[in-house]
Design an enzyme around this catalytic site. Structure first.
Site, PDB file in Angstrom:
ATOM      1  N   ALA A  14       0.801  -1.221   0.000  1.00 35.52           N
ATOM      2  CA  ALA A  14       0.000   0.000   0.000  1.00 35.52           C
ATOM      3  C   ALA A  14       0.835   1.274   0.000  1.00 35.52           C
ATOM      4  O   ALA A  14       0.321   2.348  -0.302  1.00 35.52           O
ATOM      5  CB  ALA A  14      -0.946  -0.010   1.193  1.00 35.52           C
ATOM      6  N   GLY A  16       3.392   1.557  -1.992  1.00 37.57           N
ATOM      7  CA  GLY A  16       4.068   1.530  -3.291  1.00 37.57           C
ATOM      8  C   GLY A  16       3.372   2.385  -4.337  1.00 37.57           C
ATOM      9  O   GLY A  16       2.346   3.023  -4.066  1.00 37.57           O
ATOM     10  N   GLN A  17       3.923   2.365  -5.558  1.00 34.79           N
ATOM     11  CA  GLN A  17       3.415   3.300  -6.563  1.00 34.79           C
ATOM     12  C   GLN A  17       2.089   2.877  -7.193  1.00 34.79           C
ATOM     13  O   GLN A  17       1.259   3.731  -7.505  1.00 34.79           O
ATOM     14  CB  GLN A  17       4.479   3.662  -7.591  1.00 34.79           C
ATOM     15  N   ASN A 107       9.242 -14.637  -3.345  1.00 31.40           N
ATOM     16  CA  ASN A 107       7.799 -14.421  -3.410  1.00 31.40           C
ATOM     17  C   ASN A 107       6.996 -15.593  -2.884  1.00 31.40           C
ATOM     18  O   ASN A 107       5.894 -15.397  -2.360  1.00 31.40           O
ATOM     19  CB  ASN A 107       7.382 -14.028  -4.824  1.00 31.40           C
ATOM     20  N   GLY A 132       1.105  -8.408  -7.834  1.00 29.87           N
ATOM     21  CA  GLY A 132       2.552  -8.531  -7.613  1.00 29.87           C
ATOM     22  C   GLY A 132       3.144  -9.693  -8.403  1.00 29.87           C
ATOM     23  O   GLY A 132       2.592 -10.794  -8.418  1.00 29.87           O
ATOM     24  N   ASP A 161      -2.522  -6.013 -19.732  1.00 29.12           N
ATOM     25  CA  ASP A 161      -2.121  -6.436 -21.081  1.00 29.12           C
ATOM     26  C   ASP A 161      -3.306  -6.319 -22.041  1.00 29.12           C
ATOM     27  O   ASP A 161      -3.171  -5.883 -23.177  1.00 29.12           O
ATOM     28  CB  ASP A 161      -1.584  -7.869 -21.028  1.00 29.12           C
ATOM     29  N   HIS A 189       1.438 -13.674 -17.252  1.00 29.14           N
ATOM     30  CA  HIS A 189       1.739 -12.239 -17.340  1.00 29.14           C
ATOM     31  C   HIS A 189       3.259 -12.099 -17.421  1.00 29.14           C
ATOM     32  O   HIS A 189       3.937 -11.842 -16.434  1.00 29.14           O
ATOM     33  CB  HIS A 189       1.188 -11.473 -16.128  1.00 29.14           C
TER      34      HIS A 189
HETATM   35  P1  NAI Z   1       6.580  -0.696  -5.541  1.00 33.75           P
HETATM   36  O1  NAI Z   1       7.942  -1.240  -5.325  1.00 33.75           O
HETATM   37  O2  NAI Z   1       6.372   0.767  -5.765  1.00 33.75           O
HETATM   38  O3  NAI Z   1       5.650  -1.089  -4.289  1.00 33.75           O
HETATM   39  C1  NAI Z   1       5.627  -2.374  -3.763  1.00 33.75           C
HETATM   40  C2  NAI Z   1       5.270  -2.247  -2.294  1.00 33.75           C
HETATM   41  O4  NAI Z   1       5.084  -3.572  -1.777  1.00 33.75           O
HETATM   42  C3  NAI Z   1       6.381  -1.602  -1.446  1.00 33.75           C
HETATM   43  O5  NAI Z   1       5.836  -0.536  -0.683  1.00 33.75           O
HETATM   44  C4  NAI Z   1       6.879  -2.751  -0.574  1.00 33.75           C
HETATM   45  O6  NAI Z   1       7.307  -2.319   0.699  1.00 33.75           O
HETATM   46  C5  NAI Z   1       5.606  -3.595  -0.472  1.00 33.75           C
HETATM   47  N1  NAI Z   1       5.826  -4.973  -0.024  1.00 33.75           N
HETATM   48  C6  NAI Z   1       6.868  -5.803  -0.262  1.00 33.75           C
HETATM   49  N2  NAI Z   1       6.697  -6.971   0.387  1.00 33.75           N
HETATM   50  C7  NAI Z   1       5.508  -6.891   1.019  1.00 33.75           C
HETATM   51  C8  NAI Z   1       4.785  -7.775   1.855  1.00 33.75           C
HETATM   52  N3  NAI Z   1       5.264  -8.975   2.166  1.00 33.75           N
HETATM   53  N4  NAI Z   1       3.591  -7.377   2.333  1.00 33.75           N
HETATM   54  C9  NAI Z   1       3.102  -6.161   2.053  1.00 33.75           C
HETATM   55  N5  NAI Z   1       3.750  -5.264   1.272  1.00 33.75           N
HETATM   56  C10 NAI Z   1       4.935  -5.630   0.759  1.00 33.75           C
HETATM   57  O7  NAI Z   1       5.960  -1.563  -6.721  1.00 33.75           O
HETATM   58  P2  NAI Z   1       4.713  -1.266  -7.675  1.00 33.75           P
HETATM   59  O8  NAI Z   1       5.172  -0.498  -8.856  1.00 33.75           O
HETATM   60  O9  NAI Z   1       3.586  -0.751  -6.857  1.00 33.75           O
HETATM   61  O10 NAI Z   1       4.406  -2.757  -8.199  1.00 33.75           O
HETATM   62  C11 NAI Z   1       3.949  -3.771  -7.329  1.00 33.75           C
HETATM   63  C12 NAI Z   1       3.993  -5.121  -8.022  1.00 33.75           C
HETATM   64  O11 NAI Z   1       3.100  -5.167  -9.125  1.00 33.75           O
HETATM   65  C13 NAI Z   1       5.363  -5.509  -8.578  1.00 33.75           C
HETATM   66  O12 NAI Z   1       5.594  -6.875  -8.260  1.00 33.75           O
HETATM   67  C14 NAI Z   1       5.187  -5.338 -10.070  1.00 33.75           C
HETATM   68  O13 NAI Z   1       6.077  -6.173 -10.796  1.00 33.75           O
HETATM   69  C15 NAI Z   1       3.760  -5.772 -10.243  1.00 33.75           C
HETATM   70  N6  NAI Z   1       3.080  -5.346 -11.482  1.00 33.75           N
HETATM   71  C16 NAI Z   1       2.221  -6.236 -12.056  1.00 33.75           C
HETATM   72  C17 NAI Z   1       1.522  -5.903 -13.193  1.00 33.75           C
HETATM   73  C18 NAI Z   1       0.577  -6.888 -13.827  1.00 33.75           C
HETATM   74  O14 NAI Z   1       0.105  -6.577 -14.905  1.00 33.75           O
HETATM   75  N7  NAI Z   1       0.284  -8.031 -13.245  1.00 33.75           N
HETATM   76  C19 NAI Z   1       1.690  -4.584 -13.819  1.00 33.75           C
HETATM   77  C20 NAI Z   1       2.584  -3.703 -13.114  1.00 33.75           C
HETATM   78  C21 NAI Z   1       3.266  -4.102 -11.983  1.00 33.75           C
END
Ligand code: NAI
Length: 317
Positions: A14, A16-17, A107, A132, A161, A189
């Site tokens: 939450a 994250g971006q 993961n 994620g 996608d 994905h």
């Molecule tokens: P980000 O790095 O900005 O944020 C991720 C957040 O998750 C961070 O605040 C981190 O502290 C937190 N986090 C890590 N481990 C955790 C846990 N065990 N419990 C709770 N929070 C935890 O990343 P962003 O850009 O928000 O992306 C998040 C995920 O979404 C990445 O894995 C990215 O690859 C994936 N993604 C998937 C897409 C899809 O189409 N399926 C598209 C874009 C991103």
């Protein structure tokens, strides 16, 4: 003022971006409707609690009438308790030099723990979207450790996608994106996904650039797709919640053996969501698969089987 009882919605990662856009979309009624009050539970790791505190401040400052309670926590029991919907966005990011196996292993630990927490604390009809990465295999692991929740309640997101493909087609044909239908994302994905436009309506040419779009956004923004990923996860859950009518949408769901994809793999298929109280989805059946499509679909299935094997090899129980 709405008479409906609030639902409890969890967003992980939450701080994250993606979540930065997502929480606003959810809280202003884009997903569950503008008459559905909700409690928003925000989970991140301990290290990010200060940042998360800032997100909470901004959410409050949005003065959103549907938003009842906001809970920011790093505690699984608090986060997963009685939730109706889980957006599992947080994951271990791929660091430079990290092997695919290392990423999967990290993961597995996260999604095993979250599966166990869902099993223990969430409502049994909870709907789960894993965003994620590696999203499909994370959803598979999560479901494995939540045996009391139906397998079909675990899905992974390929909607970004699909949305990318629809937007490209609409741009090329100079039509509205709503006029494009029946675009399919098959498989994982990942780069092996197969965007299939053979059945698409309002399309003359093939879809391209979809697998590489994420890299193009990173190159331009110096950050990965976030607003569009947040929007896509909202589209996914909104369609699952309210139904799709006769529109096809792509969701990565546990395979029931359709199209020769091994049962249990979390694979992206075209589905129709029925909405109503049951909120079921059905894989679109009977599509003709030509040799080219078959080879693309099998390649992505093979990658998912490898991921499953790797992930399961680090599950000790
Ligand atoms: P980000 O790095 O900005 O944020 C991720 C957040 O998750 C961070 O605040 C981190 O502290 C937190 N986090 C890590 N481990 C955790 C846990 N065990 N419990 C709770 N929070 C935890 O990343 P962003 O850009 O928000 O992306 C998040 C995920 O979404 C990445 O894995 C990215 O690859 C994936 N993604 C998937 C897409 C899809 O189409 N399926 C598209 C874009 C991103």
């Amino acid at each position: 003022m709405s008479q409906k009882a609030p639902i409890r919605v969890l967003v992980t990662g939450a701080a994250g971006q993606i979540a930065y856009s997502l929480v606003n979309f959810i809280a202003k009624g884009d997903v569950f409707g503008t008459d559905q009050p909700l409690d928003l539970i925000l989970l991140d790791i301990k290290l990010m609690m200060e940042v998360l505190g800032g997100v909470v401040m901004e959410l409050k400052d949005c003065a959103l009438p549907l938003l009842r309670e906001i809970v920011a926590t790093d505690d699984y029991e608090v986060a997963f308790k009685d939730i109706d919907v889980a957006f599992l966005v947080g994951a271990m990011p791929r660091k430079q030099g990290m092997e695919r196996k290392d990423l999967l292993t990290a993961n597995v630990t996260i999604f095993k723990g979250q599966g166990q927490a869902l099993d223990k604390y969430a409502k049994k009809n909870v709907k789960v979207i894993v965003v994620g990465n590696p999203a499909n295999t994370n959803a598979l692991i999560c479901s494995k450790y939540a045996p009391s929740i139906p397998k079909e309640n675990f899905t992974a997101m390929t909607r970004l996608d699909q949305n990318r493909a629809m937007a490209q087609i609409a741009e090329r044909l100079d039509c509205n994106v709503n006029d494009v239908n029946k675009v399919i994302i098959w498989g994982n994905h990942s780069a092996t996904q197969y965007p299939d436009v053979r059945f698409a309506t309002a399309v003359k040419n093939g879809a391209t650039m979809i697998q590489k779009r994420g890299a193009a956004v990173i190159a331009a923004r110096k950050l990965s797709s976030a607003m569009s990923a947040a929007k896509a996860s909202c589209d996914h859950i909104k369609d699952w919640w309210f139904g799709t009518g006769d529109r096809w949408v792509s969701m990565a769901v546990p395979s029931d053996g359709s199209y020769g994809i091994k049962e249990g793999l979390v694979y992206s298929f075209p589905v129709i969501c029925t909405g109503g109280d049951e909120r079921k989805y059905k894989i679109v059946q009977g599509l003709k698969i030509d040799d080219f499509s078959r080879s693309k679909m099998d390649l992505s299935a093979k990658e998912l089987e490898e991921e499953r094997e790797m992930a399961l090899s680090v599950c000790k129980d």
